[in-house]
Design a protein around this motif. Structure first.
Motif, PDB file in Angstrom:
ATOM      1  N   ASP A 248      57.216  72.901  14.211  1.00 27.96           N
ATOM      2  CA  ASP A 248      57.277  74.364  14.323  1.00 27.96           C
ATOM      3  C   ASP A 248      58.091  74.949  13.171  1.00 27.96           C
ATOM      4  O   ASP A 248      59.163  75.521  13.363  1.00 27.96           O
ATOM      5  N   LEU A 249      57.551  74.804  11.958  1.00 22.08           N
ATOM      6  CA  LEU A 249      58.258  75.193  10.740  1.00 22.08           C
ATOM      7  C   LEU A 249      57.321  76.013   9.860  1.00 22.08           C
ATOM      8  O   LEU A 249      56.156  75.668   9.686  1.00 22.08           O
ATOM      9  N   VAL A 250      57.841  77.115   9.304  1.00 21.48           N
ATOM     10  CA  VAL A 250      57.086  77.933   8.355  1.00 21.48           C
ATOM     11  C   VAL A 250      57.747  77.820   6.987  1.00 21.48           C
ATOM     12  O   VAL A 250      58.949  78.073   6.842  1.00 21.48           O
ATOM     13  N   ILE A 251      56.966  77.438   5.973  1.00 21.37           N
ATOM     14  CA  ILE A 251      57.430  77.364   4.581  1.00 21.37           C
ATOM     15  C   ILE A 251      56.625  78.409   3.822  1.00 21.37           C
ATOM     16  O   ILE A 251      55.446  78.217   3.531  1.00 21.37           O
ATOM     17  N   ARG A 252      57.263  79.530   3.519  1.00 23.32           N
ATOM     18  CA  ARG A 252      56.517  80.721   3.098  1.00 23.32           C
ATOM     19  C   ARG A 252      57.110  81.343   1.830  1.00 23.32           C
ATOM     20  O   ARG A 252      58.320  81.541   1.716  1.00 23.32           O
ATOM     21  N   ASN A 253      56.227  81.636   0.865  1.00 21.68           N
ATOM     22  CA  ASN A 253      56.593  82.423  -0.314  1.00 21.68           C
ATOM     23  C   ASN A 253      57.786  81.825  -1.068  1.00 21.68           C
ATOM     24  O   ASN A 253      58.771  82.519  -1.361  1.00 21.68           O
ATOM     25  N   ASN A 254      57.697  80.547  -1.376  1.00 22.30           N
ATOM     26  CA  ASN A 254      58.703  79.881  -2.202  1.00 22.30           C
ATOM     27  C   ASN A 254      58.091  79.520  -3.549  1.00 22.30           C
ATOM     28  O   ASN A 254      56.882  79.301  -3.658  1.00 22.30           O
ATOM     29  N   THR A 255      58.933  79.432  -4.573  1.00 26.04           N
ATOM     30  CA  THR A 255      58.517  78.918  -5.872  1.00 26.04           C
ATOM     31  C   THR A 255      59.105  77.523  -6.029  1.00 26.04           C
ATOM     32  O   THR A 255      60.319  77.337  -5.973  1.00 26.04           O
TER      33      THR A 255
ATOM     34  N   ALA B 165      61.088  76.481  15.391  1.00 22.47           N
ATOM     35  CA  ALA B 165      61.259  77.834  14.865  1.00 22.47           C
ATOM     36  C   ALA B 165      62.145  77.861  13.624  1.00 22.47           C
ATOM     37  O   ALA B 165      63.075  78.657  13.521  1.00 22.47           O
ATOM     38  N   GLY B 166      61.832  76.989  12.652  1.00 24.81           N
ATOM     39  CA  GLY B 166      62.515  77.031  11.366  1.00 24.81           C
ATOM     40  C   GLY B 166      61.709  77.831  10.356  1.00 24.81           C
ATOM     41  O   GLY B 166      60.469  77.843  10.406  1.00 24.81           O
ATOM     42  N   THR B 167      62.396  78.508   9.444  1.00 28.50           N
ATOM     43  CA  THR B 167      61.732  79.283   8.396  1.00 28.50           C
ATOM     44  C   THR B 167      62.409  79.009   7.056  1.00 28.50           C
ATOM     45  O   THR B 167      63.635  79.069   6.953  1.00 28.50           O
ATOM     46  N   ILE B 168      61.591  78.723   6.042  1.00 25.98           N
ATOM     47  CA  ILE B 168      62.069  78.543   4.672  1.00 25.98           C
ATOM     48  C   ILE B 168      61.257  79.495   3.813  1.00 25.98           C
ATOM     49  O   ILE B 168      60.055  79.303   3.628  1.00 25.98           O
ATOM     50  N   GLU B 169      61.900  80.567   3.299  1.00 24.99           N
ATOM     51  CA  GLU B 169      61.110  81.567   2.591  1.00 24.99           C
ATOM     52  C   GLU B 169      61.872  82.202   1.432  1.00 24.99           C
ATOM     53  O   GLU B 169      63.091  82.304   1.440  1.00 24.99           O
ATOM     54  N   ASN B 170      61.076  82.602   0.428  1.00 26.86           N
ATOM     55  CA  ASN B 170      61.590  83.350  -0.726  1.00 26.86           C
ATOM     56  C   ASN B 170      62.680  82.610  -1.485  1.00 26.86           C
ATOM     57  O   ASN B 170      63.610  83.233  -2.013  1.00 26.86           O
ATOM     58  N   ASN B 171      62.591  81.295  -1.557  1.00 24.75           N
ATOM     59  CA  ASN B 171      63.533  80.495  -2.323  1.00 24.75           C
ATOM     60  C   ASN B 171      62.933  80.079  -3.665  1.00 24.75           C
ATOM     61  O   ASN B 171      61.735  79.800  -3.762  1.00 24.75           O
ATOM     62  N   LEU B 172      63.778  80.009  -4.694  1.00 23.61           N
ATOM     63  CA  LEU B 172      63.420  79.376  -5.960  1.00 23.61           C
ATOM     64  C   LEU B 172      64.003  77.976  -5.928  1.00 23.61           C
ATOM     65  O   LEU B 172      65.220  77.803  -5.827  1.00 23.61           O
ATOM     66  N   ILE B 173      63.121  76.959  -5.993  1.00 21.61           N
ATOM     67  CA  ILE B 173      63.534  75.569  -5.837  1.00 21.61           C
ATOM     68  C   ILE B 173      62.936  74.780  -6.997  1.00 21.61           C
ATOM     69  O   ILE B 173      61.718  74.773  -7.182  1.00 21.61           O
ATOM     70  N   ALA B 174      63.774  74.110  -7.774  1.00 21.71           N
ATOM     71  CA  ALA B 174      63.264  73.508  -9.004  1.00 21.71           C
ATOM     72  C   ALA B 174      64.078  72.295  -9.413  1.00 21.71           C
ATOM     73  O   ALA B 174      65.289  72.229  -9.192  1.00 21.71           O
ATOM     74  N   GLY B 175      63.373  71.339 -10.020  1.00 20.03           N
ATOM     75  CA  GLY B 175      64.044  70.193 -10.624  1.00 20.03           C
ATOM     76  C   GLY B 175      64.299  69.061  -9.660  1.00 20.03           C
ATOM     77  O   GLY B 175      65.427  68.851  -9.225  1.00 20.03           O
ATOM     78  N   ALA B 176      63.263  68.303  -9.337  1.00 16.04           N
ATOM     79  CA  ALA B 176      63.390  67.110  -8.496  1.00 16.04           C
ATOM     80  C   ALA B 176      62.540  66.006  -9.123  1.00 16.04           C
ATOM     81  O   ALA B 176      61.500  65.620  -8.564  1.00 16.04           O
ATOM     82  N   PRO B 177      62.929  65.464 -10.268  1.00 16.67           N
ATOM     83  CA  PRO B 177      62.090  64.495 -10.974  1.00 16.67           C
ATOM     84  C   PRO B 177      61.946  63.158 -10.271  1.00 16.67           C
ATOM     85  O   PRO B 177      61.082  62.363 -10.640  1.00 16.67           O
TER      86      PRO B 177
ATOM     87  N   SER C  23      54.665  68.233  12.661  1.00 18.93           N
ATOM     88  CA  SER C  23      53.580  68.942  13.326  1.00 18.93           C
ATOM     89  C   SER C  23      53.851  70.440  13.327  1.00 18.93           C
ATOM     90  O   SER C  23      55.004  70.879  13.331  1.00 18.93           O
ATOM     91  N   HIS C  24      52.756  71.203  13.272  1.00 19.06           N
ATOM     92  CA  HIS C  24      52.821  72.659  13.255  1.00 19.06           C
ATOM     93  C   HIS C  24      53.715  73.154  12.115  1.00 19.06           C
ATOM     94  O   HIS C  24      54.565  74.027  12.296  1.00 19.06           O
ATOM     95  N   VAL C  25      53.501  72.539  10.950  1.00 17.64           N
ATOM     96  CA  VAL C  25      54.151  72.982   9.723  1.00 17.64           C
ATOM     97  C   VAL C  25      53.150  73.871   8.987  1.00 17.64           C
ATOM     98  O   VAL C  25      52.101  73.414   8.553  1.00 17.64           O
ATOM     99  N   GLU C  26      53.473  75.146   8.859  1.00 23.35           N
ATOM    100  CA  GLU C  26      52.601  76.104   8.190  1.00 23.35           C
ATOM    101  C   GLU C  26      53.183  76.439   6.822  1.00 23.35           C
ATOM    102  O   GLU C  26      54.318  76.903   6.720  1.00 23.35           O
ATOM    103  N   THR C  27      52.427  76.195   5.762  1.00 22.16           N
ATOM    104  CA  THR C  27      52.864  76.565   4.424  1.00 22.16           C
ATOM    105  C   THR C  27      51.904  77.631   3.911  1.00 22.16           C
ATOM    106  O   THR C  27      50.689  77.456   3.944  1.00 22.16           O
ATOM    107  N   ILE C  28      52.473  78.739   3.426  1.00 24.65           N
ATOM    108  CA  ILE C  28      51.634  79.866   3.022  1.00 24.65           C
ATOM    109  C   ILE C  28      52.315  80.653   1.906  1.00 24.65           C
ATOM    110  O   ILE C  28      53.535  80.845   1.914  1.00 24.65           O
ATOM    111  N   GLY C  29      51.531  81.060   0.918  1.00 28.21           N
ATOM    112  CA  GLY C  29      52.016  81.950  -0.122  1.00 28.21           C
ATOM    113  C   GLY C  29      52.947  81.326  -1.126  1.00 28.21           C
ATOM    114  O   GLY C  29      53.650  82.047  -1.852  1.00 28.21           O
TER     115      GLY C  29
END
Length: 412
Positions: A294-301, A263-275, A316-322
């Motif tokens: 059981d992780l949702v990665i949602r609406n990130n840039t 039940a982890g959630t990563i959302e609405n983050n601006l993430i940049a610069g990993a060369p 497993s059960h990693v959902e990435t959306i938006g």
């Protein structure tokens, strides 16, 4: 904040993918409108709990005039244990009129229901050891004072930070105070949240690292107890991971909470610069079971990474959306906007409603991989135009229709 999904009939994206470089490139200048970093309101302590203030003008000591002269005592010990210095009737409460000097001092004395309020300024210190756990009915909060910039140069490392909230703080690298693998570390913990913060400039493997605590044994029960659960990483600006080191090893967010997490959630983050890595890596390292479940990665840039998102090993059960994933930098043949790495349960993981632009391999899966990721309604235009800048956390898609449908400013 979430509205019904907007369907874009035709995407017209102008501009060009940036040239390879070791730094986050500048994009067209405009007035910043990313307002995720910082605090807007002051939280209230639970009944019977306290507001703990910290200021660069505060003090962690108590001065007592003894018959043999003036003596200073550790105020943190007094506040934490109640043991008062001789001839001192009490410890001054760490309120707005008598703030502490260090964030670490406040973390050490905070109890369930307390709110730590840090006034604006620069704090060169290491924060997090000896922190107590909060409770579901009495969170512990560490926040910046509204509309004041708080910069911690060093690191934050929290173990078992049950029901903690960290909000509105800027974390930066210090050659003196930063040790370990990341600028911000969470080991285990249930119900914690990390929101509206900025992290920039790690020299380690990540800006933000999520792992399990050391388990009592290798049993399923003990590893489940040691893993993070019900955690939230939202509304942050995380950028400029290490630019020197080994390719594929330096990330903005490195998720190794183990397959016993949930039940982890990563959302609405601006993430940049990993060369030299990924903006988000959701995978184990030497232990394949270090990968998340059981992780949702949602609406990130996700911008300017060698890879945008890596899902690997036993994840497993990693959902990435938006998400909006754009403008790969330093990318090689084995990188991609979304990349799988030795992924053994790919059919439980998904990439949906995501825009990927500026990668030679928008979605890279080894051709022998069986099964494969579940993919739906993704778009892969060849170009993407941005306005704003990574440095001031204002980078975003130039096209309002794209912004509304994908990434950290999405209305999805």
């Amino acid at each position: 904040m979430k509205l019904a999904r907007r369907v874009l009939g035709t995407l017209l994206l102008v501009g060009a993918a940036c040239a390879a470089s070791g730094a986050s490139p500048a994009v067209a200048a405009t007035a910043p409108d990313y307002s995720g970093v910082g605090s807007r309101t002051l939280a209230s302590a639970q009944p019977g709990s306290r507001m703990i203030y910290v200021s660069t003008g505060g003090s962690d000591v108590i001065g007592v005039q003894q018959k043999w002269g003036y003596v200073e005592y550790n105020r943190i010990t007094c506040l934490d244990t109640g043991i008062k210095p001789p001839n001192q009737p009490s410890c001054p409460e760490p309120d707005a009129n008598n703030p502490l000097r260090t964030v670490q001092g406040a973390v050490k004395i905070a109890k369930p229901g307390d709110v730590i309020v840090v006034r604006g300024g620069v704090y060169d210190e290491r924060v997090g050891w000896a922190a107590r756990a909060g409770r579901s009915d009495a969170r512990i909060m560490l926040q910046s004072y509204p509309k004041e910039k708080v910069l911690i140069n060093g690191y934050l490392s929290l173990k078992g930070a049950d029901y903690w909230t960290i909000q509105g703080v800027h974390f930066g690298y210090s050659s003196i105070n930063t040790t370990g693998q990341a600028l911000v570390n969470f080991f285990g913990g249930t119900g914690w949240s990390f929101v509206n913060n900025e992290i920039a400039g790690t020299r380690g493997v990540a800006n933000l690292l999520i792992r399990e605590q050391t388990p009592a044994s290798d049993s399923v029960a003990d590893r489940t107890a040691a893993a993070p659960h019900d955690y939230m990483i939202g509304g942050n600006c995380i950028h400029d991971a290490a630019k020197t080191g080994n390719a594929g090893e330096m990330h903005n967010i490195y998720l190794m909470p183990t397959i016993y997490s949930g039940a982890g959630t990563i959302e609405n983050n601006l993430i940049a610069g990993a060369p030299l890595g990924a903006n988000i890596k959701a995978s184990g390292s030497s232990d394949p079971n270090g990968a998340p479940r059981d992780l949702v990665i949602r609406n990130n840039t996700l911008l300017y990474g060698a890879s945008g998102l890596v899902i690997g090993q036993a994840a497993s059960h990693v959902e990435t959306i938006g998400n909006l994933i754009g403008l790969g930098i330093n990318s090689g043949a084995y990188d991609g906007g979304v990349k799988t790495y030795a992924l053994v349960a790919a059919d439980t993981d998904s990439v949906k409603d995501t825009l990927i632009a500026g990668y030679a391999n928008p979605i890279r899966q080894p051709w022998k991989a069986t099964p494969t990721l579940f993919l739906r309604r993704n778009v892969t235009p060849s170009t993407l135009s941005l306005v704003g800048s990574v440095a001031n956390c204002s980078a975003r898609a130039a096209d309002p229709a794209v912004r509304d449908a994908y990434g950290h400013l999405s209305l999805r």
